[in-house]
Design an enzyme around this catalytic site. Structure first.
Site, short mmCIF file in Angstrom:
data_model
loop_
_atom_site.label_atom_id
_atom_site.label_comp_id
_atom_site.label_asym_id
_atom_site.label_seq_id
_atom_site.Cartn_x
_atom_site.Cartn_y
_atom_site.Cartn_z
N LYS A 234 -6.37 1.70 -24.18
CA LYS A 234 -7.56 0.85 -24.14
C LYS A 234 -8.63 1.76 -23.82
CE LYS A 234 -8.27 -0.92 -20.12
NZ LYS A 234 -9.20 -0.41 -18.79
N LYS B 118 -16.40 7.17 -16.57
CA LYS B 118 -14.96 6.85 -16.44
C LYS B 118 -14.34 6.89 -17.89
CE LYS B 118 -10.75 5.87 -15.11
NZ LYS B 118 -10.65 4.67 -14.48
N THR C 98 -11.70 -0.25 -14.96
CA THR C 98 -12.31 0.34 -16.16
C THR C 98 -12.61 -0.45 -17.26
OG1 THR C 98 -10.94 2.26 -15.27
CG2 THR C 98 -11.66 2.35 -17.71
#
Length: 291
Positions: A238, A170, A95
């Site tokens: 994150k 995502k 990701t």
């Protein structure tokens, strides 16, 4: 079919084990090579570097923790670019932000290789059972060639077009998930402080319109302060941070996501980063005590 896999964290290890169970030959690498031992016991072989894995395999997957790690395995000494060449493909399941994905794509294609980004939606248990949702973008021919492996890794794969679209999708998904978890945590605290039984709240939610596998799966463990990591909190924070960056690029106001990010940052400051992202519940409780 022999495939490579770089990165044996929670997700990479689970995906590798699932591929082995389904008859794939798997060549693995991890920065700490001792993490490969359990997979070797189940039939995997080890590459001493990302380059060695790519040399052995026609298709190599990467599942790294964050953008710096994803870039490192490609561009550093002993990295993917040392052996990628025509006829070989690299599929990055990490990701990352769209810019990182674009850099990796440019590096791979400059050597004649083909690239696919393929971040996944799902955590440890879906990875173990091949129930991930795979968000791919990039070279369609590589997507088609990798379909047998993708069908084992996930229950559904989406091809979203040009490189960057998988990363964007995502980040949107994980931003929503983080916001939901933050709101759910606030609801649990509000119920308890109002004199309600939070276990009853779980039952009510499960029967209503907001019922979801996320709340159903995480709620009981949260009430027991059980935060065994399926998706580490530091990675959730994150991802929200990267989603906020995407919002900045597109001039999109995201006040709810920004507030959730602050709560996840608070959780990290409490030392909860390596626990499951549902441990944000502890940060919400801590914020109530401070107020």
């Amino acid at each position: 079919m022999e495939v490579g896999l770089l990165g044996l964290g929670i997700m990479g290890k689970a995906i590798s084990m699932n591929l082995l169970r389904n008859g794939f030959k798997v060549v693995v690498w991890n920065r700490t090579l001792s993490k490969c031992d359990e997979l070797v016991a189940h039939g995997a072989t080890v590459g001493e570097s990302p380059a060695e894995v790519v040399k052995k395999c026609k298709i190599t997957f990467g599942m790294l923790a964050d953008p710096p790690a994803a870039l490192s395995v490609v561009f550093d000494k002993g990295g993917v670019l040392e052996q990628i060449c025509p006829g070989k493909g690299y599929i990055d399941m990490s990701t990352v932000d769209p810019e990182t994905s674009a850099k990796i794509s440019e590096g791979v294609t400059s050597k004649g290789g083909v690239f696919l980004e393929a971040p996944v939606s799902g955590s440890k248990q879906p990875a173990e059972t091949g129930q991930l949702i795979i968000l791919t973008a990039g070279e369609k021919a590589l997507y088609d060639e990798a379909t047998p492996a993708l069908n084992v890794i996930g229950k559904k794969s989406f091809f979203l077009g040009q490189v960057g679209n998988g990363a964007k999708m995502k980040l949107v998904v994980n931003m929503i998930m983080g916001c939901v978890m933050n709101s759910f945590s606030e609801g649990l605290v509000l119920a308890e402080k109002s004199g309600l039984n939070p276990h009853t709240l779980l039952d009510v939610l499960d029967l209503g319109a907001v019922s979801s596998p996320l709340i159903r799966g995480k709620g009981p463990a949260m009430l027991q302060s059980n935060y065994s990591p399926s998706f580490p909190l530091k990675h959730q924070q994150k991802d929200i941070r990267l989603a906020l960056g995407l919002g900045d690029e597109n001039a999109i106001s995201m006040p709810i996501a920004a507030a959730a990010n602050e709560t996840f940052k608070k959780a990290r400051s409490l030392g909860l980063g390596d626990l499951d992202f549902s441990a944000v519940f502890e940060a919400v409780k801590d914020l109530q005590r401070l107020s």
